[in-house]
Design a protein around this motif. Sequence first.
Motif, PDB file in Angstrom:
ATOM      1  N   SER A 185       0.838  -1.194   0.000  1.00 50.49           N
ATOM      2  CA  SER A 185       0.000   0.000   0.000  1.00 50.49           C
ATOM      3  C   SER A 185       0.874   1.245   0.000  1.00 50.49           C
ATOM      4  N   GLU A 214       0.581   5.908   0.354  1.00 49.59           N
ATOM      5  CA  GLU A 214      -0.106   7.191   0.276  1.00 49.59           C
ATOM      6  C   GLU A 214       0.280   7.799  -1.061  1.00 49.59           C
ATOM      7  N   THR A 252      -5.086   7.031  -0.003  1.00 47.03           N
ATOM      8  CA  THR A 252      -4.491   5.709   0.162  1.00 47.03           C
ATOM      9  C   THR A 252      -4.826   4.811  -1.020  1.00 47.03           C
ATOM     10  N   THR A 255      -0.540   1.761   5.756  1.00 48.44           N
ATOM     11  CA  THR A 255      -1.717   2.604   5.565  1.00 48.44           C
ATOM     12  C   THR A 255      -2.938   1.981   6.239  1.00 48.44           C
TER      13      THR A 255
END
Length: 286
Positions: free
Chosen positions: A62, A64, A84, A258
Amino acid sequence: MKLKHRAAWWGITAAALVATAGCSGETARDTAKKAAEVADKSTDQIMATLTRASDKTKGLGSAEIRTTTVIEATGGKPISMEGTYSWGDGAAMDVRMDTAAAQMSALQDDPTTQLKMVDGAYYYGIDPQPSGVLKGKHWMRIDVSAVAGEAGANNIANNADPTAGLRYVGASKKVKDLGEETVLGKSATHYRGTVGAEQIKDSKFTAAEKKAAIDSLNASGGQITYDIWVDHSDLPVRMEQHGAGLSVTMDFLKFGATKAITAPPASDTGDLTEQVRSRRDAALGQ
């Protein structure tokens, strides 16, 4: 009520770079031989770099991110999103986007709109409507397939990792190393390549890998130019896609750790899947 928003999705496909070098003071045969050796060395190095980037990014699961999408068919006004993006357990995202640019002002007074994609559906944060399916609801749900078509939905499901295409590094012969650049305050190497379905078909990928790659390309217009900036930690800093009337820039602000992305409560959600699917089918003459 008009639903004009078109969700944009992209995956990155990178390929091996072929470099050429010229030498002076040698015979034509020696020059060609050495050029080939340098090219092979450069290609091997680039393939290794992109493979490391793919493997490392896939494992993190994951990030940002911040994206900017420009769709020519909708007037070319940039649509920005930030939030996200998760691919560790299927494709999912939770971002905020510019309401006016995304043409969501009819449903949302706030200057930004929350958009989630989870469990095969898009969820748009909206103002409660006075009547209809969205009466009193804070969320609008639409199946991904109703927006992107079955092929597009399958592409999203099969290419959840935004750098999944980095596994296709051996497919293209038309890629360049554009050198070091500073992106988001980081020193990164800039690579650019173009890939099409024919290159995938001629590759050594498995049948499943070929299908996933070709589905992705077909959903994007058949041939796409990609730019990727990889930092000294073997992680992508920025990716760009250009082609088929679509340009997308994705900046990776932070990888991993995240918050989990979940669907909104069903009781607070109105489903417009069939209405959107009908409009899409009518527009396509289906």
